[in-house]
Scaffold this active site. Structure first.
Site, short mmCIF file in Angstrom:
data_model
loop_
_atom_site.label_atom_id
_atom_site.label_comp_id
_atom_site.label_asym_id
_atom_site.label_seq_id
_atom_site.Cartn_x
_atom_site.Cartn_y
_atom_site.Cartn_z
N LYS A 1 40.25 -27.12 48.61
CA LYS A 1 41.32 -26.91 49.92
C LYS A 1 42.64 -27.54 49.47
CE LYS A 1 40.66 -24.52 52.54
NZ LYS A 1 40.67 -22.81 52.63
N ASP B 1 38.99 -8.95 43.27
CA ASP B 1 39.07 -10.27 42.76
C ASP B 1 40.25 -10.99 42.79
OD1 ASP B 1 38.53 -12.53 41.30
OD2 ASP B 1 38.06 -11.59 39.31
N ARG C 1 37.50 -6.82 49.91
CA ARG C 1 37.30 -6.72 48.31
C ARG C 1 36.56 -5.35 48.19
NH1 ARG C 1 33.37 -12.22 48.00
NH2 ARG C 1 32.99 -11.51 50.30
N GLY D 1 36.90 -11.84 57.70
CA GLY D 1 36.53 -12.91 57.93
C GLY D 1 36.39 -13.36 59.53
#
Length: 345
Positions: free
Chosen positions: A175, A65, A38, A16
């Site tokens: 969140k 996952d 992943r 990310g």
């Protein structure tokens, strides 16, 4: 005390925008980092974006996952610390519970359960990347005159979120619910590690992760690119009225891991208020060559917006964090995007 060179940090969601900066912070400090991805296909891009001098300190674990039973069991083995930055960013969903709420909550709990079950005596701290979305109350809007701090919680319930029509509202609820689940787990299970959470609003700043197309930018980079690509005739209205530089947020994760006083604490990591008008003002002043692409709006009006404020004193006093200026954040973001425009033509 064990030196950084002898410690392994597990970083979930290593591909990310923010994770790339967290990875760089820990590697440059001397830590070994095991990143979760992943699939194998993500590994090459992460290595490419990582300084070659750190490649021998970087390893990977495949977690296809996060919701799957025992998803993190192998990844957590032998680590000294965990930074859980992986979280699904989904704003459009057919089923709010299935597509947004459950992945956020279950992914966080799966990681914590695996960490507790591993019984690593050397695992002392887990950092969870939460969000200002877990603090702010969307139903109050921009809440003029109010100052948010770590004491505030988004009051959304699972039941209300599961039925809510707005994916953005539900994402914010996810969140809060995921972070609450983390604190509840630690309070109930009393694992051998302590927990700290990091709650930033808009995370703005330069990309250091691999980008192959300007059509595939992360959300916060896209909002900056929209200001300079000629697609807007006016600055967008304020959405989240707070921001932090991605480098400061990454530094906060490192400090929260290293500082004993950060144990059991929640940190609002915000440099100040965010205004698209102010960002446009900065870009037009610092990049004269872009003036025909950047909306003019009403120069100076961004500083006068009547919106909530954010109390970052805890991050300064407990973590010792120093925040970059809005000018530095916006300028460095634009420089990166202009470089990418040339490279990706």
């Amino acid at each position: 005390m064990t030196s950084p060179a002898e410690q392994i940090i597990l970083l979930t969601g290593a591909s990310g925008f923010l994770a790339a900066h967290i990875l760089d912070k820990f590697l440059s400090k001397g830590y070994k980092v095991r990143g979760t991805v992943r699939s194998e296909s993500s590994i090459e891009a992460i290595r490419k974006a990582t300084n070659p001098q750190y490649h021998d300190k970087l390893s990977f674990a495949i977690v296809p996952d996060m919701q799957a039973p025992y998803a993190f069991d192998e990844a957590v083995q032998g680590v000294n610390g965990i930074v859980h930055s992986a979280s699904p960013f989904v704003l459009q969903a057919e089923d709010m519970a299935r597509d947004i709420l459950d992945p956020a909550i279950n992914g966080t709990l799966n990681m914590l359960k695996a960490a507790a079950a591993a019984k690593n005596p050397q695992l002392k701290r887990v950092i969870v990347t939460s969000s200002f979305a877990a603090i702010g109350d969307l139903d109050h809007g921009h809440r003029p005159g109010y100052t948010y701090s770590e004491r505030d919680w988004n009051p959304a319930t699972y039941e209300a979120a599961a039925k809510h029509p707005s994916g953005a509202w539900v994402y914010c609820a996810s969140k809060a619910l995921a972070e609450r689940a983390a604190w509840d787990f630690v309070e109930k299970e009393k694992p051998q590690f302590s927990l700290s959470t990091i709650c930033p609003p808009w995370i703005i700043g330069p990309n250091i992760n691999t980008i192959t197309s300007l059509n595939k930018l992360n959300e916060s980079t896209q909002i900056i690119y929209n200001l300079i690509n000629g697609s807007l005739t006016a600055p967008p209205p304020t959405d989240f009225a707070g921001y932090a530089d991605v480098r400061d947020v990454a530094e906060a994760h490192l400090l929260a891991y290293e500082k004993p006083a950060a144990a059991g604490e929640r940190f609002l990591i915000a440099a100040g208020n965010w205004s698209y008008q102010t960002a446009c003002d900065i870009i037009r002043a610092e990049f004269p060559e872009l003036r025909d692409r950047v909306p003019v709006g009403t120069p100076g009006a961004g500083e006068k917006e009547d919106v909530y404020r954010l109390d970052n004193s805890k991050a300064k006093t407990v973590l010792g964090l120093k925040f970059r200026s809005t000018k530095e954040t916006v300028t460095d973001s634009v420089k990166t995007l202009l470089r990418l425009e040339k490279e990706l033509k």
